[in-house]
Design a protein around this motif. Sequence first.
Motif, PDB file in Angstrom:
ATOM      1  N   THR A  33     -78.905  37.757 -54.424  1.00  0.00           N
ATOM      2  CA  THR A  33     -79.871  38.176 -53.009  1.00  0.00           C
ATOM      3  C   THR A  33     -81.375  37.170 -53.345  1.00  0.00           C
ATOM      4  O   THR A  33     -81.737  36.709 -52.355  1.00  0.00           O
ATOM      5  CB  THR A  33     -80.103  39.505 -53.045  1.00  0.00           C
ATOM      6  N   SER A  34     -81.588  37.207 -54.583  1.00  0.00           N
ATOM      7  CA  SER A  34     -82.860  36.335 -54.902  1.00  0.00           C
ATOM      8  C   SER A  34     -83.022  34.938 -54.429  1.00  0.00           C
ATOM      9  O   SER A  34     -83.641  34.328 -53.947  1.00  0.00           O
ATOM     10  CB  SER A  34     -83.309  36.518 -56.535  1.00  0.00           C
ATOM     11  N   THR A  75     -86.482  35.619 -49.951  1.00  0.00           N
ATOM     12  CA  THR A  75     -87.010  36.695 -49.166  1.00  0.00           C
ATOM     13  C   THR A  75     -88.333  36.351 -48.568  1.00  0.00           C
ATOM     14  O   THR A  75     -88.644  35.073 -48.698  1.00  0.00           O
ATOM     15  CB  THR A  75     -87.759  37.661 -50.356  1.00  0.00           C
ATOM     16  N   THR A  82     -83.809  36.161 -44.543  1.00  0.00           N
ATOM     17  CA  THR A  82     -83.536  37.456 -44.496  1.00  0.00           C
ATOM     18  C   THR A  82     -82.678  37.685 -43.094  1.00  0.00           C
ATOM     19  O   THR A  82     -82.025  39.020 -43.243  1.00  0.00           O
ATOM     20  CB  THR A  82     -84.936  38.228 -44.142  1.00  0.00           C
ATOM     21  N   ASN A 124     -79.330  38.691 -44.418  1.00  0.00           N
ATOM     22  CA  ASN A 124     -79.095  39.788 -45.394  1.00  0.00           C
ATOM     23  C   ASN A 124     -78.101  40.686 -45.146  1.00  0.00           C
ATOM     24  O   ASN A 124     -77.075  40.890 -46.274  1.00  0.00           O
ATOM     25  CB  ASN A 124     -80.247  40.683 -45.586  1.00  0.00           C
ATOM     26  N   ARG A 125     -77.610  41.014 -44.014  1.00  0.00           N
ATOM     27  CA  ARG A 125     -76.734  41.809 -43.657  1.00  0.00           C
ATOM     28  C   ARG A 125     -75.441  40.991 -44.134  1.00  0.00           C
ATOM     29  O   ARG A 125     -74.310  41.815 -44.877  1.00  0.00           O
ATOM     30  CB  ARG A 125     -76.438  42.070 -42.136  1.00  0.00           C
ATOM     31  N   VAL A 161     -74.938  38.741 -46.260  1.00  0.00           N
ATOM     32  CA  VAL A 161     -74.761  38.733 -47.958  1.00  0.00           C
ATOM     33  C   VAL A 161     -74.600  39.982 -48.474  1.00  0.00           C
ATOM     34  O   VAL A 161     -73.756  40.127 -49.281  1.00  0.00           O
ATOM     35  CB  VAL A 161     -76.273  38.386 -48.427  1.00  0.00           C
ATOM     36  N   TYR A 162     -75.127  41.051 -47.990  1.00  0.00           N
ATOM     37  CA  TYR A 162     -74.745  42.429 -48.521  1.00  0.00           C
ATOM     38  C   TYR A 162     -73.345  42.813 -48.301  1.00  0.00           C
ATOM     39  O   TYR A 162     -72.748  43.497 -49.122  1.00  0.00           O
ATOM     40  CB  TYR A 162     -75.812  43.598 -48.079  1.00  0.00           C
ATOM     41  N   THR A 185     -78.527  46.903 -40.870  1.00  0.00           N
ATOM     42  CA  THR A 185     -79.340  45.941 -41.369  1.00  0.00           C
ATOM     43  C   THR A 185     -80.286  46.594 -42.659  1.00  0.00           C
ATOM     44  O   THR A 185     -80.560  47.663 -42.632  1.00  0.00           O
ATOM     45  CB  THR A 185     -79.674  45.072 -40.620  1.00  0.00           C
ATOM     46  N   TYR A 221     -83.443  45.351 -45.932  1.00  0.00           N
ATOM     47  CA  TYR A 221     -84.096  44.268 -46.254  1.00  0.00           C
ATOM     48  C   TYR A 221     -83.758  44.119 -47.765  1.00  0.00           C
ATOM     49  O   TYR A 221     -83.623  42.992 -48.044  1.00  0.00           O
ATOM     50  CB  TYR A 221     -85.660  44.848 -46.171  1.00  0.00           C
ATOM     51  N   ARG A 222     -83.616  45.127 -48.574  1.00  0.00           N
ATOM     52  CA  ARG A 222     -83.401  44.848 -49.940  1.00  0.00           C
ATOM     53  C   ARG A 222     -82.513  45.917 -50.422  1.00  0.00           C
ATOM     54  O   ARG A 222     -82.726  47.193 -50.367  1.00  0.00           O
ATOM     55  CB  ARG A 222     -84.614  44.746 -50.834  1.00  0.00           C
TER      56      ARG A 222
END
Length: 173
Positions: free
Chosen positions: A110-111, A115, A121, A124-125, A127-128, A140, A142-143
């Motif tokens: 994720t890094s 960011t 960003t 993000n959804r 990726v997670y 969604t 953020y981190r």
Amino acid sequence: MHRIEKEKLKRPPRLIGRLAASIAIAGAISLIPIMLAAYFMVNYLNLPLYVLIGLTPVYYIMTKWIFNLTFLVVARLQLKPVEEGSHEVDMRNENVRNWMINVMLTNSATSFMGTPPLGQTLFNRFVYKFLKCKMGPGATAYRISDPYLVEMGASSVGGAGSFIIPHISEGTN
């Protein structure tokens, strides 16, 4: 169990070595398309040198995205199962060892994706979810520190600046 196997279970997982190997694999794989593109432009398009040099930012962006996506796949392939519950922080505990490996891989992945203000960003959804986070439609975040331990319902939002940490540590647990 043999003495060597017992000793191996007592020490922590080699996180730096695993991370370095993962980065090296993703880096090597990400160079292949760039080298093929450069070869094609030089040998088939006969572009002059100044055009090839002028395209350097494009190479950089392509390499970054290919590396990020490749590292994401490499990290996902190495995730290990972690059981829910309270676990004593002991290197002989497979859950603790797996958790340490997973945290290192998911946080690195994720890094690398970035960011704000320059990161992606928007993704993000995806990726997670790729890192085994269970997210309902429209959810969604953020981190998230351990996406494989998180479940978010439909339309849930972990807004800008929020940091979802799905585990706690207390004493030796």
